[in-house]
Write a protein that holds these residues in place. Structure first.
Motif: not given
Length: 598
Positions: A457-474
């Motif tokens: 979950l630390d790894v998959l949570g990091g992936l979700h974190g980057a995904e959320a940031v990219l959504a926020g940037l868009l």
């Protein structure tokens, strides 16, 4: 080329249409996440070797993505063979003493999130002046990324700080209740076991493997500690935890998780501020990109105040997409830089998550340093942290505080529980696994549920974190306003267990059949058949054959299988990953970027 800012946009992919086909284990995650972000369209689940995703509309040129399992012509053709080849089976199996597969589709889930990241990044790049791109990612790259810290340690200049041997939680009470134990404090560890009258020698010997289980994926502490908990009822164990400052969490079933699930998305996005920045902001944003930039986040700055895995991995991925990442470290630097094993004097695991980042030492307890940090945030595009809940507000560094300084900021928090679970325990990987039924999801029927000691979950949570940031940037590009994005380990757990929870909803057994994804022994190693051919392959006794002969035997019968990687250092020379693993400037193994843009 992107359209002008759309003031009525409330989700980053509003007004865009999607089309998806390909392996449902991967494309179902892509479809779910893209729809949650506002896209509309259909997904066609097909058992193909690759999947295709397109996003159209919204004033953007069509964005394309391709997802595959592995290299064309290789034996890496599905979830089981990806886990076997990339070392996931080896790491997950350390607790048991032999490789074994995760019963959940972990690599496929990670691949789906990576595909969404690539699409979002491409759209951000378009909004900032780049041409449309075609992004490609694959499950074998996702698997290598998932084991990158373990791979780095295997290729370090020195050995592990703790023994790699079978063993680990969960513990069992006298009533037979399985529970996870968590503490980051050796004093609390000792006090907990003293309260249960554990032998002093076992208590002392157990701390180091327990402390390093996040790094080694196993915890060979003395069997006496398991014996101790089996002599006490759960109420007594809870009392010992409360008195010592340690925490316990009873393993929940998938049915229990389904009964309380709130259906919330794995992340949330909230626009910041009340004033639109539209034209002036967008002109400045587009102007930050050099005309010859080849990565979509080139020219953007990410401030990362992260610790352990989740936030540092999210920032690492943003850096791979072109952003400049500046780590905020305490005075004296991040103590994890010295965590063994080392390459050229720097922790190999730390390098796996933090290579290429700049660092600035900031004492967040100092008002002067906090002012300096606010000044840095005023010039940044993203501020990302995973401090304890409430810490940012206490320091005057919460989203509303920084939005007053920089209304265009994407403020990102990667946490444990997202305030969605009442009376939640400490928000660490293994506690979240225990509380959300992951311990059942990753082990097939007939096996005792147990959270994986691989940091899933630390790894998959990091992936979700980057995904959320990219959504926020868009979303920022489309509205001209800053955004707060929140992601969590709980969201990652829900994404991973979604297929199992769907089986619960249908009244089916959420766990997969006994023996699912158990590799087969050979005379000199292990092989893993793909999921479709596993029942037929297990009918053959291969123990007297070499691995190569066993693969040839199954191949002659039309059964696909691949060799199981048992020593991660062998991945450097594995023809299934030629060119995918290199060494950084410190000599530490480094996996290739998880996407390709063309």
């Amino acid at each position: 080329m992107a359209s002008p800012a759309i003031s009525q946009t409330v989700r980053p992919l509003d007004t865009l249409s999607l089309s998806i086909s390909g392996p449902p284990q991967i494309t179902s995650v892509v479809a779910q996440h893209l729809r949650l972000l506002g896209a509309q369209g259909e997904a066609t689940g097909q058992q193909n070797a690759s999947g295709a995703i397109t996003l159209t509309g919204g004033g953007y040129d069509t964005a394309h993505a391709t997802v595959t399992w592995g290299r064309p012509g290789s034996s890496v053709v599905d979830e089981a063979t990806v886990q076997a080849a990339t070392g996931v089976m080896a790491v997950h199996g350390r607790r048991d003493g032999s490789p074994r597969g995760l019963a959940a589709d972990y690599a496929a889930t990670a691949t789906g999130v990576l595909a969404v990241q690539g699409l979002l990044a491409g759209l951000v790049g378009q909004a900032r002046g780049m041409a449309a791109t075609h992004v490609t990612t694959s499950a074998d790259r996702a698997g290598l990324l998932a084991v990158s810290q373990y791979l780095a340690a295997a290729g370090a200049d020195e050995g592990e700080a703790a023994e790699l041997a079978p063993g680990g939680p969960p513990f069992t009470s006298s009533e037979g209740v399985l529970f996870e134990l968590e503490t980051l404090d050796p004093g609390a560890w000792a006090a907990f076991w003293r309260a249960l009258d554990a032998p002093a020698e076992a208590m002392r010997a157990g701390w180091r493997p327990f402390q390093f289980r996040y790094a080694t994926a196993c915890a060979p502490f003395p069997q006496a500690l398991h014996t101790v908990t089996r002599t006490h009822p759960l109420a007594r164990i809870r009392q010992a935890a409360a008195l010592s400052g340690a925490e316990v969490c009873v393993l929940h079933t998938l049915a229990e998780r389904f009964a309380e699930a709130d259906g919330a998305p794995p992340w949330s996005l909230r626009p910041l501020g009340t004033e639109g920045l539209s034209t002036s902001f967008r002109a400045a944003s587009a102007g930050q990109m050099s005309p010859d930039a080849v990565l979509p986040l080139a020219g953007l700055t990410v401030l990362e105040a992260g610790r352990r895995i989740q936030a540092p991995l999210a920032a690492h991925l943003l850096g791979l997409l072109g952003a400049e990442v500046i780590r905020i470290e305490p005075p004296g630097g991040d103590p994890l830089r010295g965590m063994p094993p080392a390459c050229s004097g720097i922790s190999a695991r730390w390098l796996a998550l933090n290579r290429g980042k700049k660092a600035v030492e900031i004492d967040i307890k100092s008002e002067a340093d906090r002012r300096a940090l606010r000044g840095m945030a005023g010039e940044a595009d993203v501020f990302l942290h995973n401090w304890a809940p409430g810490k940012a507000a206490e320091l005057g560094l919460d989203s509303d505080d920084l939005a007053r300084i920089n209304p265009a900021l994407v403020y990102a928090y990667t946490g444990g529980w997202a305030d969605r679970i009442a009376d939640a325990p400490m928000g660490t990987d293994f506690m979240v696994q225990a509380r959300t039924g992951v311990g059942e999801a990753v082990r097939p029927e007939g096996e005792i549920p147990a959270p994986s000691l691989m940091t899933l979950l630390d790894v998959l949570g990091g992936l979700h974190g980057a995904e959320a940031v990219l959504a926020g940037l868009l979303l920022r590009e489309r509205t001209g306003r800053g955004v707060r994005v929140d992601s969590s380990l709980l969201g990652a757990a829900d994404t991973l267990t979604a297929p199992a929870l769907a089986r619960v909803a249908r009244g089916e057994n959420p766990r997969l059949p006994a023996g699912f994804r158990h590799p087969l022994p050979t005379a000199d190693g292990w092989i893993a058949p793909c999921d479709d051919t596993a029942p037929a392959a297990t009918a053959h006794d291969l123990r007297d054959l070499s691995t190569s002969d066993a693969l040839a035997r199954l191949g002659s019968l039309g059964l696909t299988a691949t060799a199981v990687t048992t020593d991660l250092s062998d991945l450097h020379h594995d023809p299934r990953f030629a060119g995918s693993i290199s060494r950084d400037a410190h000599g530490a193994p480094a996996v290739c970027d998880p996407w390709s843009f063309a």
